[in-house]
Design an enzyme around this catalytic site. Structure first.
Site, PDB file in Angstrom:
ATOM      1  N   ARG A  44       0.814  -1.232   0.000  1.00 17.93           N
ATOM      2  CA  ARG A  44       0.000   0.000   0.000  1.00 17.93           C
ATOM      3  C   ARG A  44       0.840   1.271   0.000  1.00 17.93           C
ATOM      4  O   ARG A  44       0.503   2.263   0.648  1.00 17.93           O
ATOM      5  CB  ARG A  44      -0.957  -0.001   1.183  1.00 17.93           C
ATOM      6  CG  ARG A  44      -1.918  -1.136   0.964  1.00 17.93           C
ATOM      7  CD  ARG A  44      -3.086  -1.210   1.787  1.00 17.93           C
ATOM      8  NE  ARG A  44      -3.839  -2.339   1.272  1.00 17.93           N
ATOM      9  CZ  ARG A  44      -5.119  -2.332   0.994  1.00 17.93           C
ATOM     10  NH1 ARG A  44      -5.820  -1.276   1.198  1.00 17.93           N
ATOM     11  NH2 ARG A  44      -5.708  -3.397   0.506  1.00 17.93           N
ATOM     12  N   SER A  68     -10.978  -0.220   3.492  1.00 15.64           N
ATOM     13  CA  SER A  68     -10.111  -0.219   4.683  1.00 15.64           C
ATOM     14  C   SER A  68      -9.810   1.219   5.079  1.00 15.64           C
ATOM     15  O   SER A  68      -9.300   1.988   4.272  1.00 15.64           O
ATOM     16  CB  SER A  68      -8.776  -0.896   4.380  1.00 15.64           C
ATOM     17  OG  SER A  68      -8.978  -2.198   3.950  1.00 15.64           O
ATOM     18  N   GLU A  96      -5.550   5.006   6.106  1.00 15.25           N
ATOM     19  CA  GLU A  96      -5.220   4.875   4.689  1.00 15.25           C
ATOM     20  C   GLU A  96      -5.924   5.973   3.894  1.00 15.25           C
ATOM     21  O   GLU A  96      -5.488   6.335   2.807  1.00 15.25           O
ATOM     22  CB  GLU A  96      -5.690   3.499   4.190  1.00 15.25           C
ATOM     23  CG  GLU A  96      -5.531   3.316   2.701  1.00 15.25           C
ATOM     24  CD  GLU A  96      -5.414   1.866   2.295  1.00 15.25           C
ATOM     25  OE1 GLU A  96      -6.400   1.155   2.438  1.00 15.25           O
ATOM     26  OE2 GLU A  96      -4.343   1.471   1.810  1.00 15.25           O
TER      27      GLU A  96
HETATM   28  N1  EPU Z   1     -10.369  -9.959  11.438  1.00 18.85           N
HETATM   29  C1  EPU Z   1     -10.918  -9.870  12.693  1.00 18.85           C
HETATM   30  N2  EPU Z   1     -12.234  -9.505  12.805  1.00 18.85           N
HETATM   31  C2  EPU Z   1     -13.027  -9.267  11.721  1.00 18.85           C
HETATM   32  C3  EPU Z   1     -12.443  -9.348  10.421  1.00 18.85           C
HETATM   33  C4  EPU Z   1     -11.103  -9.688  10.307  1.00 18.85           C
HETATM   34  O1  EPU Z   1     -10.265 -10.099  13.712  1.00 18.85           O
HETATM   35  O2  EPU Z   1     -14.210  -8.957  11.911  1.00 18.85           O
HETATM   36  C5  EPU Z   1      -8.942 -10.361  11.337  1.00 18.85           C
HETATM   37  C6  EPU Z   1      -8.832 -11.851  11.077  1.00 18.85           C
HETATM   38  O3  EPU Z   1      -7.758 -12.333  11.825  1.00 18.85           O
HETATM   39  C7  EPU Z   1      -8.494 -11.920   9.610  1.00 18.85           C
HETATM   40  C8  EPU Z   1      -7.675 -10.664   9.452  1.00 18.85           C
HETATM   41  O4  EPU Z   1      -8.289  -9.708  10.286  1.00 18.85           O
HETATM   42  O5  EPU Z   1      -7.766 -13.066   9.316  1.00 18.85           O
HETATM   43  C9  EPU Z   1      -7.552 -10.184   8.037  1.00 18.85           C
HETATM   44  O6  EPU Z   1      -8.854  -9.868   7.532  1.00 18.85           O
HETATM   45  P1  EPU Z   1      -9.137  -9.819   5.956  1.00 18.85           P
HETATM   46  O7  EPU Z   1      -8.673 -11.063   5.298  1.00 18.85           O
HETATM   47  O8  EPU Z   1     -10.549  -9.394   5.764  1.00 18.85           O
HETATM   48  O9  EPU Z   1      -8.135  -8.735   5.418  1.00 18.85           O
HETATM   49  P2  EPU Z   1      -7.630  -7.340   5.973  1.00 18.85           P
HETATM   50  O10 EPU Z   1      -6.183  -7.459   6.284  1.00 18.85           O
HETATM   51  O11 EPU Z   1      -8.524  -6.864   7.058  1.00 18.85           O
HETATM   52  C10 EPU Z   1      -6.850  -6.531   3.597  1.00 18.85           C
HETATM   53  C11 EPU Z   1      -7.028  -5.314   2.757  1.00 18.85           C
HETATM   54  C12 EPU Z   1      -8.404  -5.302   2.118  1.00 18.85           C
HETATM   55  C13 EPU Z   1      -8.536  -6.537   1.252  1.00 18.85           C
HETATM   56  C14 EPU Z   1      -8.351  -7.760   2.138  1.00 18.85           C
HETATM   57  C15 EPU Z   1      -8.381  -9.061   1.368  1.00 18.85           C
HETATM   58  C16 EPU Z   1      -5.616  -3.694   3.935  1.00 18.85           C
HETATM   59  C17 EPU Z   1      -5.551  -2.420   4.691  1.00 18.85           C
HETATM   60  N3  EPU Z   1      -6.837  -4.123   3.583  1.00 18.85           N
HETATM   61  O12 EPU Z   1      -7.806  -6.425   4.664  1.00 18.85           O
HETATM   62  O13 EPU Z   1      -8.509  -4.160   1.284  1.00 18.85           O
HETATM   63  O14 EPU Z   1      -9.792  -6.597   0.596  1.00 18.85           O
HETATM   64  O15 EPU Z   1      -7.063  -7.690   2.798  1.00 18.85           O
HETATM   65  O16 EPU Z   1      -7.206  -9.213   0.668  1.00 18.85           O
HETATM   66  O17 EPU Z   1      -4.565  -4.276   3.633  1.00 18.85           O
HETATM   67  C18 EPU Z   1      -9.434  -1.982   0.936  1.00 18.85           C
HETATM   68  O18 EPU Z   1      -8.305  -1.622   0.636  1.00 18.85           O
HETATM   69  O19 EPU Z   1     -10.402  -1.196   0.953  1.00 18.85           O
HETATM   70  C19 EPU Z   1      -9.659  -3.374   1.318  1.00 18.85           C
HETATM   71  C20 EPU Z   1     -10.860  -3.801   1.679  1.00 18.85           C
END
Ligand code: EPU
Length: 336
Positions: A164, A236, A332
């Site tokens: 990012r 995000s 972000e």
């Molecule tokens: N989690 C929780 N509670 C929740 C949801 C998630 O604890 O309610 C924890 C879980 O441990 C999960 C982890 O967060 O394994 C990661 O969650 P997720 O896979 O949804 O991904 P993220 O790291 O939260 C990133 C990107 C997203 C992208 C997803 C999928 C960033 C800042 N965000 O989110 O990007 O869709 O991975 O690859 O890196 C965006 O940029 O708008 C966006 C949605």
């Protein structure tokens, strides 16, 4: 060139904030952009370039010039047995580009399906999801340096892409380059990336193809993330923080279930969503803004939020995470 005065920005920010700008300028080609960059009045104003407004919080009306690129067009500029090179205008809709590449059997962008935004901004943000990022396919970024109007072509390494992050996001370069086109190198013999999250499960019995991967990613996104057409949000709100290994080891003793992704020997990335949930902020509200129940990394507009409500809630989240884990979350989104 389109120039509007006292112009509503409701349709230009995915949070759905009902604010206005003193001027709105939209250029359709590089000649118009050059004309804008020779305008002294423009430079006497504060100005901000937007894409689809999917990463913005307007804290009030904007007393300046909001600039938008309407440079369109997607052109195949080169082809070999294995690859095609597509040159896309910065104002092209991101997901339309992904859909077009998938329809033609060109792989690389399919895991990035349904991300709101435009081509230019995606190259600045280095958008990423489901094990892929824009940088993985970007060959060149064509940009214009505001101070001189000079055109510059950045190779992929010159864009300094990281999680990012990019050259264009660095504080010393931010807002100084307007992107006109992005060149992508896409594969005619795609390798599918199915190991992130639930992609494989979502595909189920179907054969993995560009189309089924795209459908799976769309289904996962739709189940987890609010649709900005009906619920204002900017995806995000924070980036996932990278903390030093010693800090991580200390936290792990108290929170053995804390998810973690080692970045290198000194750094570990932890999911902001987990930190926010564990800090007790899931579902919290501030005025019309709320932490999204299904994914606490997302702040939503419940219908009547102001930019201030969103900013206040974000501050509360940061304070709660800092107090519990000693970690500084970085937004972000851009506040304007
Ligand atoms: N989690 C929780 N509670 C929740 C949801 C998630 O604890 O309610 C924890 C879980 O441990 C999960 C982890 O967060 O394994 C990661 O969650 P997720 O896979 O949804 O991904 P993220 O790291 O939260 C990133 C990107 C997203 C992208 C997803 C999928 C960033 C800042 N965000 O989110 O990007 O869709 O991975 O690859 O890196 C965006 O940029 O708008 C966006 C949605």
């Amino acid at each position: 060139m389109r120039i509007e005065q006292n112009y509503p920005l409701l349709k230009h920010n995915t949070f759905g904030l009902d604010v206005k700008t003193k001027y709105f300028v939209e250029y359709e080609n590089e000649a118009d952009l050059q004309k804008l960059l020779r305008d002294e009045y423009f430079f006497s104003q504060q100005f901000w370039h937007i894409g689809q407004g999917s990463n913005l919080v307007f804290l009030g009306d904007f007393d300046g010039v909001i600039v938008h690129s309407a440079i369109r067009g997607v052109e195949k500029i080169r082809e070999t047995d294995g690859f095609v090179w597509l040159k896309a205008g910065a104002g092209e809709d991101w997901d339309a580009l992904v859909a077009y590449s998938v329809q033609n059997g060109w792989g690389g962008l399919e895991n990035l399906s349904l991300i709101p935004g435009e081509v230019g901004a995606s190259a600045v943000q280095n958008i990423g999801a489901y094990g892929a990022d824009a940088a993985g396919c970007i060959e060149e970024v064509h940009a214009c340096f505001l101070e001189t109007g000079e055109k510059r072509v950045f190779s992929n390494p010159e864009c300094e892409y990281a999680y990012r992050d990019s050259f264009f996001k660095k504080p010393e370069n931010k807002g100084k380059y307007y992107i006109t086109h992005v060149v992508y190198k896409l594969s005619k013999k795609p390798e599918y990336r199915l190991d992130y999250g639930n992609i494989r499960v979502e595909i189920g019995d179907r054969t993995a193809t560009l189309e089924t991967v795209r459908q799976a990613v769309i289904a996962i996104r739709e189940s987890k993330l609010p649709d900005p057409k009906t619920t204002g949000n900017a995806g995000s709100f924070f980036v996932n923080p990278c903390i030093c290994t010693a800090h991580y080891e200390g936290l792990k003793k108290h929170y053995p279930d804390m998810p973690n992704y080692p970045v290198d020997e000194e750094t570990v990335k932890v999911p902001a969503a987990w930190l926010i949930e564990r800090a007790g902020m899931k579902g919290k509200t501030s005025g019309g803004a709320a932490v999204y129940e299904k994914q606490p990394l997302v702040i939503i507009n419940r219908g009547n939020a102001s930019g201030r409500d969103i900013a206040d809630l974000a501050t509360e989240i940061c304070n709660a995470v800092k107090e519990k884990f000693g970690i500084d979350l970085q937004p972000e989104v851009n506040y304007i």
